[in-house]
Design an enzyme around this catalytic site. Structure first.
Site, PDB file in Angstrom:
ATOM      1  N   ALA A  66     114.297  65.379   5.112  1.00  0.00           N
ATOM      2  CA  ALA A  66     114.295  64.092   5.812  1.00  0.00           C
ATOM      3  C   ALA A  66     112.937  63.865   6.464  1.00  0.00           C
ATOM      4  CB  ALA A  66     115.398  64.075   6.862  1.00  0.00           C
ATOM      5  N   GLY A 109     116.906  68.074   4.001  1.00  0.00           N
ATOM      6  CA  GLY A 109     117.603  66.975   3.343  1.00  0.00           C
ATOM      7  C   GLY A 109     117.361  66.942   1.838  1.00  0.00           C
ATOM      8  N   GLU A 132     115.606  73.310   9.217  1.00  0.00           N
ATOM      9  CA  GLU A 132     115.957  72.469  10.374  1.00  0.00           C
ATOM     10  C   GLU A 132     116.014  73.246  11.684  1.00  0.00           C
ATOM     11  OE1 GLU A 132     117.359  72.202   7.414  1.00  0.00           O
ATOM     12  OE2 GLU A 132     117.982  70.140   6.984  1.00  0.00           O
TER      13      GLU A 132
HETATM   14  N1  CAA Z   1     108.819  64.613   6.959  1.00  0.00           N
HETATM   15  C1  CAA Z   1     107.687  63.901   7.127  1.00  0.00           C
HETATM   16  N2  CAA Z   1     106.492  64.246   6.594  1.00  0.00           N
HETATM   17  C2  CAA Z   1     106.445  65.359   5.848  1.00  0.00           C
HETATM   18  C3  CAA Z   1     107.579  66.160   5.635  1.00  0.00           C
HETATM   19  C4  CAA Z   1     108.816  65.755   6.227  1.00  0.00           C
HETATM   20  N3  CAA Z   1     109.959  66.421   6.037  1.00  0.00           N
HETATM   21  N4  CAA Z   1     107.215  67.218   4.854  1.00  0.00           N
HETATM   22  C5  CAA Z   1     105.906  67.062   4.599  1.00  0.00           C
HETATM   23  N5  CAA Z   1     105.440  65.957   5.207  1.00  0.00           N
HETATM   24  C6  CAA Z   1     104.054  65.423   5.193  1.00  0.00           C
HETATM   25  C7  CAA Z   1     103.152  66.196   6.137  1.00  0.00           C
HETATM   26  O1  CAA Z   1     103.301  65.749   7.457  1.00  0.00           O
HETATM   27  C8  CAA Z   1     101.813  65.880   5.548  1.00  0.00           C
HETATM   28  O2  CAA Z   1     101.421  64.591   5.949  1.00  0.00           O
HETATM   29  P1  CAA Z   1      99.864  64.271   6.291  1.00  0.00           P
HETATM   30  O3  CAA Z   1      99.133  64.481   4.993  1.00  0.00           O
HETATM   31  O4  CAA Z   1      99.902  62.870   6.761  1.00  0.00           O
HETATM   32  O5  CAA Z   1      99.462  65.290   7.344  1.00  0.00           O
HETATM   33  C9  CAA Z   1     102.086  65.830   4.049  1.00  0.00           C
HETATM   34  O6  CAA Z   1     103.485  65.612   3.912  1.00  0.00           O
HETATM   35  C10 CAA Z   1     101.734  67.124   3.367  1.00  0.00           C
HETATM   36  O7  CAA Z   1     102.378  68.191   4.040  1.00  0.00           O
HETATM   37  P2  CAA Z   1     101.626  69.515   4.576  1.00  0.00           P
HETATM   38  O8  CAA Z   1     100.215  69.200   4.929  1.00  0.00           O
HETATM   39  O9  CAA Z   1     102.473  70.128   5.628  1.00  0.00           O
HETATM   40  O10 CAA Z   1     101.635  70.388   3.221  1.00  0.00           O
HETATM   41  P3  CAA Z   1     101.773  71.973   3.036  1.00  0.00           P
HETATM   42  O11 CAA Z   1     101.572  72.211   1.578  1.00  0.00           O
HETATM   43  O12 CAA Z   1     100.914  72.707   4.005  1.00  0.00           O
HETATM   44  O13 CAA Z   1     103.306  72.308   3.424  1.00  0.00           O
HETATM   45  C11 CAA Z   1     105.703  71.982   3.403  1.00  0.00           C
HETATM   46  C12 CAA Z   1     104.379  71.765   2.659  1.00  0.00           C
HETATM   47  C13 CAA Z   1     106.052  73.459   3.437  1.00  0.00           C
HETATM   48  C14 CAA Z   1     106.769  71.228   2.619  1.00  0.00           C
HETATM   49  C15 CAA Z   1     105.578  71.445   4.853  1.00  0.00           C
HETATM   50  O14 CAA Z   1     105.075  70.122   4.806  1.00  0.00           O
HETATM   51  C16 CAA Z   1     106.866  71.429   5.613  1.00  0.00           C
HETATM   52  O15 CAA Z   1     107.286  72.447   6.122  1.00  0.00           O
HETATM   53  N6  CAA Z   1     107.501  70.226   5.711  1.00  0.00           N
HETATM   54  C17 CAA Z   1     108.673  70.028   6.555  1.00  0.00           C
HETATM   55  C18 CAA Z   1     109.908  70.657   5.957  1.00  0.00           C
HETATM   56  C19 CAA Z   1     111.084  70.443   6.875  1.00  0.00           C
HETATM   57  O16 CAA Z   1     111.100  70.890   8.009  1.00  0.00           O
HETATM   58  N7  CAA Z   1     112.131  69.785   6.346  1.00  0.00           N
HETATM   59  C20 CAA Z   1     113.359  69.518   7.077  1.00  0.00           C
HETATM   60  C21 CAA Z   1     113.329  68.125   7.612  1.00  0.00           C
HETATM   61  S1  CAA Z   1     114.687  67.809   8.686  1.00  0.00           S
HETATM   62  C22 CAA Z   1     115.978  67.422   7.669  1.00  0.00           C
HETATM   63  O17 CAA Z   1     115.877  67.420   6.467  1.00  0.00           O
HETATM   64  C23 CAA Z   1     117.294  67.080   8.383  1.00  0.00           C
HETATM   65  C24 CAA Z   1     118.455  66.778   7.510  1.00  0.00           C
HETATM   66  O18 CAA Z   1     119.376  67.575   7.425  1.00  0.00           O
HETATM   67  C25 CAA Z   1     118.596  65.521   6.816  1.00  0.00           C
END
Ligand code: CAA
Length: 258
Positions: A66, A109, A132
């Site tokens: 998400a 998500g 999460e």
């Molecule tokens: N939401 C919003 N933006 C996200 C995102 C997310 N879930 N995942 C990645 N992005 C964005 C980053 O903020 C970044 O944006 P900018 O270029 O503007 O800085 C871009 O995507 C690239 O990401 P990274 O620079 O972090 O790339 P990376 O290769 O170093 O890492 C990753 C990749 C491991 C996927 C890392 O981005 C990450 O950990 N993302 C979050 C994962 C997460 O926590 N997901 C759970 C969300 S909560 C949820 O899903 C609740 C539910 O039950 C519905």
């Protein structure tokens, strides 16, 4: 027009393909995007030319979950009023086979979206996880329920509490996903599988899904009663006549979908 702001969609033979299309954010799922995905799924579900729906992600990953930017300022009341997961519930009401073809990161998500599909195929290096907990929250789109039903309470708790990632071969071993296909021919292998299912008599495919879905909710006897009604119903189809006749005449059946 099937393609939208965050989703690309097309039809290949009898396969309705949907691609998450926000690659610069690892296909992070905002509310508009979820609404678009579900809308196109529903259109394919109603489209008589489509037999199977395949969901995949553009770019390096299926989905990193998400959209955190969209949730950071949420309150319990804003969540209650928006009820963002109501759109997700519509996925489980679809009748046609839904295949998630995933690669890269399948997190939060994104993992829940894959788990909401009927089958999951992945490339070997795909990473699954529920991060999460590290954000001070927990899965909200079915993760705790669907993962637990697949792998049991103790395993699910460990994944959900640690937020650790698991590679596709491990997910396959645990029965979370169906199959791992080599990256080089992933799309081709997924489409072969999709076409194989699409070639089956569609009313059988539909009523099998309906009966299997009941297995999680009903007692064994109620589930078997439901199964039996679906079985009897199929004797009203031309495809049953054709399927059995073709067997007796030692030829391949030609199914018409009625
Ligand atoms: N939401 C919003 N933006 C996200 C995102 C997310 N879930 N995942 C990645 N992005 C964005 C980053 O903020 C970044 O944006 P900018 O270029 O503007 O800085 C871009 O995507 C690239 O990401 P990274 O620079 O972090 O790339 P990376 O290769 O170093 O890492 C990753 C990749 C491991 C996927 C890392 O981005 C990450 O950990 N993302 C979050 C994962 C997460 O926590 N997901 C759970 C969300 S909560 C949820 O899903 C609740 C539910 O039950 C519905």
């Amino acid at each position: 027009m099937l393609t939208r702001q965050y989703v690309k969609a097309d039809v290949d033979g009898q396969i309705g393909r949907i691609r998450l299309n926000r690659p610069e954010r690892y296909n992070a799922l905002n509310r508009t995007m979820i609404r678009e995905i579900v809308k196109v799924m529903e259109q394919f579900d109603q489209d008589e030319t489509v037999a199977v729906i395949v969901l995949s992600g553009e770019g390096k990953s299926f989905s990193a979950g998400a959209d955190i930017d969209e949730m950071v300022d949420a309150t319990p009341i804003s969540m209650e009023l928006l009820d963002p997961f109501a759109d997700w519930d519509r996925i489980s009401r679809l009748h046609k086979p839904l295949i998630a073809a995933v690669h890269g990161f399948v997190l939060g998500g994104g993992f829940e979206l894959a788990l909401a599909c009927d089958l999951i195929y992945a490339t070997p290096e795909t990473q699954f996880g529920f991060p999460e907990v590290g954000l001070g929250v927990m899965p909200g789109a079915g993760g705790t329920q669907r993962l637990t039903r697949r792998i049991g309470r103790t395993r699910a708790l460990e994944w959900l509490w640690t937020g650790e990632r698991m590679l596709a071969p491990e997910a396959e071993r645990l029965g979370i996903i169906n199959r791992v296909f080599a990256s080089e021919q992933f799309e081709q292998d997924v489409m072969t599988r999709a076409h194989q299912i699409a070639a089956q008599p569609p009313i059988s495919v539909r009523l099998i899904k309906d009966a299997v879905d009941k297995a999680g909710d009903l007692s064994l006897q109620d589930g078997m009663d439901h199964e039996r009604r679906n079985f009897y119903l199929l004797f009203g189809t031309a495809d049953q006549t054709e399927g059995m006749q073709a067997f007796l005449e030692k030829r391949q059946p030609t199914f018409k979908g009625n």
